[in-house]
Design a protein around this motif. Structure first.
Motif, PDB file in Angstrom:
ATOM      1  N   UNK A 239       0.855  -1.192   0.000  1.00 55.43           N
ATOM      2  CA  UNK A 239       0.000   0.000   0.000  1.00 55.43           C
ATOM      3  C   UNK A 239       0.889   1.239   0.000  1.00 55.43           C
ATOM      4  N   UNK A 240       0.288   2.368  -0.211  1.00 59.47           N
ATOM      5  CA  UNK A 240       1.065   3.606  -0.200  1.00 59.47           C
ATOM      6  C   UNK A 240       1.770   3.839  -1.519  1.00 59.47           C
ATOM      7  N   UNK A 241       2.525   4.901  -1.563  1.00 59.37           N
ATOM      8  CA  UNK A 241       3.197   5.293  -2.799  1.00 59.37           C
ATOM      9  C   UNK A 241       4.709   5.196  -2.650  1.00 59.37           C
ATOM     10  N   UNK A 242       5.349   4.958  -3.778  1.00 63.79           N
ATOM     11  CA  UNK A 242       6.803   4.859  -3.820  1.00 63.79           C
ATOM     12  C   UNK A 242       7.399   6.168  -4.341  1.00 63.79           C
ATOM     13  N   UNK A 243       8.520   6.551  -3.786  1.00 63.72           N
ATOM     14  CA  UNK A 243       9.320   7.643  -4.333  1.00 63.72           C
ATOM     15  C   UNK A 243      10.710   7.082  -4.616  1.00 63.72           C
TER      16      UNK A 243
END
Length: 313
Positions: free
Chosen positions: A145-149
């Motif tokens: 879940x969440x976003x990658x940078x």
């Protein structure tokens, strides 16, 4: 004013690895790479290039000649040198000396590991979070879940973190899952003899400076032209043995605190061919947008054209 401070004043900075970086920054990083490594486009170092011009311009036969005559003579010599070093075979070996712009592009496109790093930076920054979840779950467990940078080895990263103990290739960070992945890219070479411990130094530094959150899972992923050693215990034992042989040089890598990070670290490896195979499965098994299809297939084309895919170098 320090160099890092000058950089931040002009280009800004990041305060945490969760900060999203535009894929267009990868183009800036590409220019930065060529500006700081002019040998890639000149064929020789800038100092050697300047010295060569001076030697040509001060030869006895040019004494008393006009600026235009000296310029003409030097251009003639440059053209001859560039003709001698140019190779017209895609994977022909490189010849030493000043090179033609066409030859410079051939060298970086097919032979340069650093150029591949910059291509990978742009590629990873454009990949969807779903793709990155799927790719990294092969090697480390986390909730998808969440976003990658993602962050490449650039002036922006170096000036922001002021990490001077080592240079990384590419980092991917998922703030919500609290996972940090260090992507260590190789053409077809071996890891550096102290690389695992240096990545532990990097993790320690990022944690102390507040660029990652406490308890972040940490994966060191080697991606290479051939399978790379990824048994963590063997790697750590070898690196520690090297450090103990030269304690004065490696005292910063022999601190007990680093061994705790070594225990926390996970290590894995994948070849570029296996990465392409994974991407092909991903495309076949998922509803992938046209943009991401083009992204993956375009990166495949670039990888398949690299020299290590054809020469095993």
């Amino acid at each position: 004013m320090k160099a890092a401070e000058k950089y931040r004043r002009v280009f800004g900075s990041v305060r945490h690895l969760k900060d999203q970086i535009s894929w267009t920054t990868g183009l800036t990083n590409m220019v930065e790479f060529l500006a700081w490594e002019p040998k890639q486009i000149l064929g020789i170092t800038k100092k050697q290039y300047v010295r060569q011009i001076i030697e040509w311009a001060t030869q006895p036969e040019l004494a008393g000649k006009s600026v235009e005559e000296i310029e003409h003579a030097i251009i003639k010599k440059l053209n001859a040198k560039m003709h001698d070093t140019e190779q017209l075979g895609t994977y022909s070996s490189q010849r030493v000396g000043i090179c033609h712009p066409r030859e410079a592009v051939r060298r970086v496109k097919f032979f340069s590991e650093e150029y591949l790093n910059k291509e990978f930076d742009i590629f990873l920054s454009l990949c969807s979070d779903v793709y990155l979840d799927s790719f990294y779950q092969q090697f480390i467990a986390f909730e998808p879940n969440g976003s990658w940078s993602t962050h490449g080895n650039s002036g922006l990263f170096e000036a922001s973190t002021e990490l001077k103990a080592m240079y990384m290739d590419n980092l991917a960070y998922n703030h919500q899952a609290n996972v940090l992945v260090a992507n260590e890219l190789k053409f077809n070479g071996r890891k550096n003899p102290d690389q695992l411990l240096k990545y532990c130094v990097m993790y320690e530094h990022l944690l102390e400076k507040g660029f990652i959150d406490k308890g972040a899972k940490f994966l060191l992923l080697f991606i290479g032209g051939s399978e790379l050693e990824h048994n963590k215990q063997r790697l750590a034992d070898r690196e520690l043995a090297l450090c103990h042989k030269r304690p004065k040089k490696y005292q910063h890598l022999l601190r007990p605190e680093l061994l705790d990070i070594v225990d926390h670290l996970q290590v894995a490896s994948i070849t570029w061919s296996a990465l392409i195979a994974f991407n092909q499965r991903y495309l076949a098994e998922n509803e992938v947008s046209q943009v991401e299809q083009k992204l993956l297939r375009g990166f495949h084309q670039s990888l398949k054209a690299k020299s290590f895919m054809h020469l095993g170098v």
